[in-house]
Design a protein around this motif. Sequence first.
Motif, PDB file in Angstrom:
ATOM      1  N   LYS A  10      52.642  -1.977  48.831  1.00 38.12           N
ATOM      2  CA  LYS A  10      53.597  -2.730  49.648  1.00 38.12           C
ATOM      3  C   LYS A  10      55.031  -2.455  49.203  1.00 38.12           C
ATOM      4  N   ASN A  11      55.283  -2.478  47.900  1.00 38.41           N
ATOM      5  CA  ASN A  11      56.634  -2.231  47.394  1.00 38.41           C
ATOM      6  C   ASN A  11      57.118  -0.829  47.742  1.00 38.41           C
ATOM      7  N   ARG A  12      56.242   0.150  47.568  1.00 45.95           N
ATOM      8  CA  ARG A  12      56.623   1.533  47.867  1.00 45.95           C
ATOM      9  C   ARG A  12      56.847   1.715  49.363  1.00 45.95           C
ATOM     10  N   ARG A  13      55.985   1.121  50.179  1.00 44.70           N
ATOM     11  CA  ARG A  13      56.137   1.204  51.636  1.00 44.70           C
ATOM     12  C   ARG A  13      57.468   0.602  52.067  1.00 44.70           C
ATOM     13  N   SER A  14      57.812  -0.540  51.487  1.00 41.16           N
ATOM     14  CA  SER A  14      59.079  -1.199  51.812  1.00 41.16           C
ATOM     15  C   SER A  14      60.266  -0.353  51.370  1.00 41.16           C
ATOM     16  N   HIS A  35      46.745  -4.044  55.559  1.00 35.75           N
ATOM     17  CA  HIS A  35      47.108  -5.458  55.382  1.00 35.75           C
ATOM     18  C   HIS A  35      46.241  -6.101  54.293  1.00 35.75           C
ATOM     19  N   GLN A  36      44.939  -5.867  54.349  1.00 41.76           N
ATOM     20  CA  GLN A  36      44.036  -6.452  53.354  1.00 41.76           C
ATOM     21  C   GLN A  36      44.334  -5.920  51.947  1.00 41.76           C
ATOM     22  N   ILE A  37      44.574  -4.622  51.834  1.00 43.48           N
ATOM     23  CA  ILE A  37      44.886  -4.033  50.526  1.00 43.48           C
ATOM     24  C   ILE A  37      46.147  -4.664  49.954  1.00 43.48           C
ATOM     25  N   GLU A  38      47.182  -4.766  50.786  1.00 47.03           N
ATOM     26  CA  GLU A  38      48.458  -5.324  50.321  1.00 47.03           C
ATOM     27  C   GLU A  38      48.334  -6.787  49.920  1.00 47.03           C
ATOM     28  N   LYS A  39      47.460  -7.521  50.563  1.00 45.11           N
ATOM     29  CA  LYS A  39      47.258  -8.935  50.223  1.00 45.11           C
ATOM     30  C   LYS A  39      46.321  -9.104  49.031  1.00 45.11           C
ATOM     31  N   GLY A  40      45.720  -8.008  48.591  1.00 39.48           N
ATOM     32  CA  GLY A  40      44.828  -8.075  47.436  1.00 39.48           C
ATOM     33  C   GLY A  40      43.423  -8.529  47.758  1.00 39.48           C
ATOM     34  N   VAL A  41      43.058  -8.518  49.031  1.00 42.72           N
ATOM     35  CA  VAL A  41      41.714  -8.955  49.409  1.00 42.72           C
ATOM     36  C   VAL A  41      40.825  -7.803  49.850  1.00 42.72           C
ATOM     37  N   LEU A  52      46.670   6.934  51.385  1.00 42.13           N
ATOM     38  CA  LEU A  52      47.884   6.118  51.339  1.00 42.13           C
ATOM     39  C   LEU A  52      48.855   6.631  50.279  1.00 42.13           C
ATOM     40  N   PHE A  53      48.335   6.944  49.098  1.00 46.41           N
ATOM     41  CA  PHE A  53      49.176   7.434  48.007  1.00 46.41           C
ATOM     42  C   PHE A  53      49.865   8.734  48.395  1.00 46.41           C
ATOM     43  N   GLN A  54      49.179   9.603  49.097  1.00 41.89           N
ATOM     44  CA  GLN A  54      49.765  10.881  49.502  1.00 41.89           C
ATOM     45  C   GLN A  54      50.984  10.641  50.390  1.00 41.89           C
ATOM     46  N   ILE A  55      50.866   9.763  51.364  1.00 42.79           N
ATOM     47  CA  ILE A  55      51.970   9.456  52.270  1.00 42.79           C
ATOM     48  C   ILE A  55      53.116   8.797  51.511  1.00 42.79           C
ATOM     49  N   LEU A  56      52.788   7.933  50.554  1.00 43.12           N
ATOM     50  CA  LEU A  56      53.796   7.169  49.824  1.00 43.12           C
ATOM     51  C   LEU A  56      54.388   7.910  48.628  1.00 43.12           C
ATOM     52  N   GLY A  57      53.887   9.107  48.360  1.00 47.25           N
ATOM     53  CA  GLY A  57      54.419   9.873  47.235  1.00 47.25           C
ATOM     54  C   GLY A  57      54.003   9.321  45.887  1.00 47.25           C
ATOM     55  N   LEU A  58      52.800   8.780  45.825  1.00 48.00           N
ATOM     56  CA  LEU A  58      52.265   8.214  44.588  1.00 48.00           C
ATOM     57  C   LEU A  58      51.104   9.079  44.107  1.00 48.00           C
ATOM     58  N   GLU A  59      50.743   8.942  42.841  1.00 50.76           N
ATOM     59  CA  GLU A  59      49.591   9.660  42.320  1.00 50.76           C
ATOM     60  C   GLU A  59      48.805   8.782  41.363  1.00 50.76           C
ATOM     61  N   PHE A  60      47.524   9.100  41.241  1.00 51.87           N
ATOM     62  CA  PHE A  60      46.653   8.405  40.304  1.00 51.87           C
ATOM     63  C   PHE A  60      46.790   9.047  38.933  1.00 51.87           C
ATOM     64  N   ILE A  61      46.835   8.234  37.913  1.00 48.87           N
ATOM     65  CA  ILE A  61      46.785   8.720  36.546  1.00 48.87           C
ATOM     66  C   ILE A  61      45.748   7.883  35.808  1.00 48.87           C
ATOM     67  N   VAL A  62      44.759   8.556  35.234  1.00 52.21           N
ATOM     68  CA  VAL A  62      43.712   7.872  34.484  1.00 52.21           C
ATOM     69  C   VAL A  62      44.030   8.024  33.009  1.00 52.21           C
ATOM     70  N   GLN A  63      44.010   6.928  32.319  1.00 56.92           N
ATOM     71  CA  GLN A  63      44.352   6.929  30.899  1.00 56.92           C
ATOM     72  C   GLN A  63      43.270   6.181  30.125  1.00 56.92           C
ATOM     73  N   ILE A  64      42.884   6.744  29.002  1.00 56.47           N
ATOM     74  CA  ILE A  64      41.896   6.083  28.156  1.00 56.47           C
ATOM     75  C   ILE A  64      42.574   4.953  27.411  1.00 56.47           C
ATOM     76  N   LYS A  65      41.960   3.783  27.487  1.00 55.79           N
ATOM     77  CA  LYS A  65      42.489   2.601  26.834  1.00 55.79           C
ATOM     78  C   LYS A  65      42.224   2.671  25.328  1.00 55.79           C
ATOM     79  N   ASN A  66      43.186   2.212  24.571  1.00 51.73           N
ATOM     80  CA  ASN A  66      42.992   2.100  23.135  1.00 51.73           C
ATOM     81  C   ASN A  66      42.177   0.842  22.859  1.00 51.73           C
TER      82      ASN A  66
END
Length: 68
Positions: A10-14, A35-41, A52-66
């Motif tokens: 939502k923030n990136r879209r705005s 709408h459902q994704i943005e509302k968290g449901v 969605l990420f492709q259109i918004l210029g975002l990417e996934f990054i997977v990181q191993i938790k300490n």
Amino acid sequence: MHLKIGELIKNRRSLLRLTQEDLSQMSGVGMSTIHQIEKGVGNPSYQTLERLFQILGLEFIVQIKNTN
């Protein structure tokens, strides 16, 4: 700062001045789904988020938790 995926989308879209309808048309993802994704449901698939990420210029990054 950790944002939930819906808030991030939502923030990136705005920031890009896109409406949910714009994002829907550009990504092929239904407006109700966005709408459902943005509302968290929504529980989107990886493929949906990837579109969605492709259109918004975002990417996934997977990181191993300490765990120590």
